[in-house]
Structures are given as C-alpha cells and as structure tokens.
Design an enzyme around this catalytic site. Sequence first.
Site, PDB file in Angstrom:
ATOM      1  N   LYS A  72       0.833  -1.211   0.000  1.00 44.44           N
ATOM      2  CA  LYS A  72       0.000   0.000   0.000  1.00 44.44           C
ATOM      3  C   LYS A  72       0.870   1.264   0.000  1.00 44.44           C
ATOM      4  O   LYS A  72       0.641   2.215  -0.759  1.00 44.44           O
ATOM      5  CB  LYS A  72      -0.909  -0.018   1.232  1.00 44.44           C
ATOM      6  CG  LYS A  72      -1.564   1.288   1.564  1.00 44.44           C
ATOM      7  CD  LYS A  72      -2.614   1.625   0.543  1.00 44.44           C
ATOM      8  CE  LYS A  72      -3.129   3.023   0.717  1.00 44.44           C
ATOM      9  NZ  LYS A  72      -4.132   3.375  -0.259  1.00 44.44           N
ATOM     10  N   CYS A 124      -3.162  10.910   1.043  1.00 39.43           N
ATOM     11  CA  CYS A 124      -2.448   9.643   0.852  1.00 39.43           C
ATOM     12  C   CYS A 124      -1.037   9.848   0.350  1.00 39.43           C
ATOM     13  O   CYS A 124      -0.081   9.466   1.004  1.00 39.43           O
ATOM     14  CB  CYS A 124      -3.234   8.789  -0.141  1.00 39.43           C
ATOM     15  SG  CYS A 124      -4.925   8.604   0.360  1.00 39.43           S
TER      16      CYS A 124
END
Length: 408
Positions: free
Chosen positions: A205, A259
């Site tokens: 991720k 993010c």
Amino acid sequence: MIKTVCVVGLGYMGLPTALLLAKEGCNVIGYDVNEKRVSQLQKGDLPFEEKGLAELYEAGKARFTPTTEITTAHHIDAYLIAVPTPFTPDKKCDLHYVESAVKTVAKHLRKGNLVILESTVRPGTTMEVVKPLLEASGLKVGEDLSLAYVSEKAIPGNTLHEMVHNDRIVGVYDERTAELTTQLYSRFVQGKLHVTDCTTAETVKLVENTYRDVNIALANELADICSSKGMNAWEVIQLANKHPRVHVHAPGPGVGGHCIAVDPWFLVEKHEGALIKTARAINDNRPLRVVNFVSELIKTENISHARIALLGVAYKPDVDDPRESPALEIMHLLEQKHLHVKVHDPYVKGMSFPIETNLQTVLDTADIIIIATDHAVYKQNLQLLEGKTVVDTRNVGLRESYLLGRDF
Ligand code: SAJ
C-alpha cells in the site's frame, strides 16, 4: 459464511465499502464515534459527495445500520476497520484511531470472528499492534480469531468504480483467514484478490503511493530544469512518454490529498530513505515556488495592491476534498505577503475562509489569477480567462498564460 459485518469508521473509504457490502446482501453495522455523522446517515444524508454514492445508498440502505454503539444483538461475524491514520507533526504514523477502534472491537469479539484492518499503516502494525490488542480479549488469533490486512486502493472521485474493479492485496494471518477474507471481498470486488502476509500487504500500500510521489517529484524537478532552459516541460514529458517503458508524471503546484503526501513518511519511518524524503521535500516546496513567481510578477508588472484570484481549493480536479491541498498552502503564503486573495471552488465547502462560487465575480476583481486545481469548469470556461494575467500551474490549455514548467 459471513453474514454480518461491522464496518468501523464511516469515512471516505469505510462508508462506500459498507454500502457495497450491504448492496451485495451482507447485513452491515456501520459504527462510528462521530454522533453527527451517524445521525446524518440514519436520516439518509450523505456526509460527502462521491460519484454514484447516493444511488448505492439507496440500494444498500435496507441492510445498513449506522450506529454509535455495537451490541451483542448485532451478531457480528466480521469487523472491517477503516479509520484515519493521521501523521504526527514529526511525520510519524499516528495509530491512535486504529488502536482505539481495535480496542472497541476487542470488547465485542466472539470466537470465530474475522478482523480486517483497512487503514493505511506503517509496516508491521497488524502483527505488532493490532494482534496483541485483539488478544487482550482472551481470544487467540489463529485459534479463535482470523486477522487480515486489506488496503483500499480507490481514488477519490472514482471511488466506487475502483473499489469494484481494482485488484486488491489481501494480507492474511493464516489459510483460514485467507478463505474467509477472499470470500467476503469477492462479494463486491471484480478485480483479482492477491493473497500474501499482513506486513507485505501493508508495505505494498505504501509503495503504491510512494511510487507516485517520487515520480511526481521527478516531474516537478524536470519542470524546473525545462523552464530554466526556456523549454516546455509539458512537451518534453509528453514526448518522453512516447517511449513504451517511460511514464513521467505531471508537474504541478504540489501534492495534496491524504495519501500521497503522507504515506511515504510511513514507509521511511524507521529508515534513512534518502530518495523518498528528497521527493517529499521537492513536492512540499512547490507552493512556495508558485508564490515566489507571483511575487516576481507583481514586481515586474508593477502592480500595486495586487488582488489575486485563486482558482481551486480541492487537491485535485472535480472533487470536494481539500485535505493537504497545495492550494491552501499557496493561499497561506500569499496572505503572509499581505496580498489580497479571493478563492474560488465549485465543490469545496465548510472551510474557515470564504469560498466564492461565482467564477465571473472572482475574475472581475483580480489582477492576477492562479489556477491551482484543474477543475473541468475552468477548462470549459477558458474564454473567461483570455486576456487576463493567469498563472497556470496545471496546464489547462490557455493560449496565453504564465505556465508552470515553461515560464517558471
Ligand atoms: N499529482 C501531480 N502529478 C501527477 C499526479 C498527481 O501533481 O502526475 C497530484 C495531484 O494533483 C494531487 C496529488 O498529486 O494533488 C494526489 O492525487 P492522485 O490523484 O494522484 O492520488 P490520490 O491521493 O487521490 O489517491 C491515491 C491513489 N494512489 C495511487 O494512484 C497509487 C489511490 O489509488 C489510493 O487509494 C489513494 O491514494 C489512497 O487512499 O492511498
């Protein structure tokens, strides 16, 4: 067979996931500590805009129960934790919401439960932090409980499509968890499910977003090199990308969102990570570069009491999300220079400063216009910008402007 899932955290990722599961026949308990959000959802009000979310809510609402309290009457089989992981001022992964969510879950665990963490975390969190907190309940992972880490991969603005169509990396503790977790995600994911261990899945991720951040930093550095040599970086990049193995990203005023500007820090939390940290520094410096250029422009054009129009607050086009947006930093830096700034955004609401929604009004009173976000509405109204002094940080396609990557 999992019948009832409790989704912990009804935010940008938790809420769509909860509704997708409900639409596909799961009973979904949507748990959130935010009473306002839960009561909004109980009334059918959605807390943010996302393509297709209202329709999905209609399709899933019969099996979706938003609540601030988990009870035994809910008969929960699986918990899916999707709470935020902010970063601390010294750029560390703040696990305080994750820990508190896991502790809440631990109070209600039953033998046979599956617990999935979806929040973005530093590598090792599922095994080193989540597992012991769950086991404080007296139940053992691997014997009584199943434990998985499955990161989300959806991009705001296209969340629902990506949640359904993207491949997912499923990090699991053991074989039984693999079976339960893949069964659950197969209910709504049409992409492939790739099974691995929890720490690898956590790392993947972070790598995805770090890859993008480092490549954006490269594009930003190229923009500086090209503009200093009188070239157009946008053309250089477009031509370089004709090579089948080259994909240079787009330069811009900085990297926003919760993010890409954050995740690289989690990856290097316990490492030197010189390249990754340099990329972060390059991208963080972009708003200042834009503001320095605007200051120079004010001087060379001899504008007194310059009035600036800042177009776009959202961190990227056609979303209502201002988190970590470079536009906010640009605004802040302009105000530090005592410049008068009017801000326009068609989507962003609820900020502590006024946001104008009428584009013409903002343009009429501006000496310099900065395009910070390439919302479609700006590209569709280029004629309103013709003949004005425009600083374009996104290459929206104006015939005449000061273009980032060519003119500065
Ligand atoms: N940006 C550039 N140049 C580019 C691409 C983006 O300057 O070439 C800027 C954008 O303007 C924006 C920021 O970067 O300010 C980030 O936007 P984005 O659209 O690239 O990504 P996010 O943050 O909206 O979503 C990302 C996605 N990750 C990847 O594409 C690898 C998404 O799939 C993740 O789910 C999401 O992060 C997340 O939650 O981690």
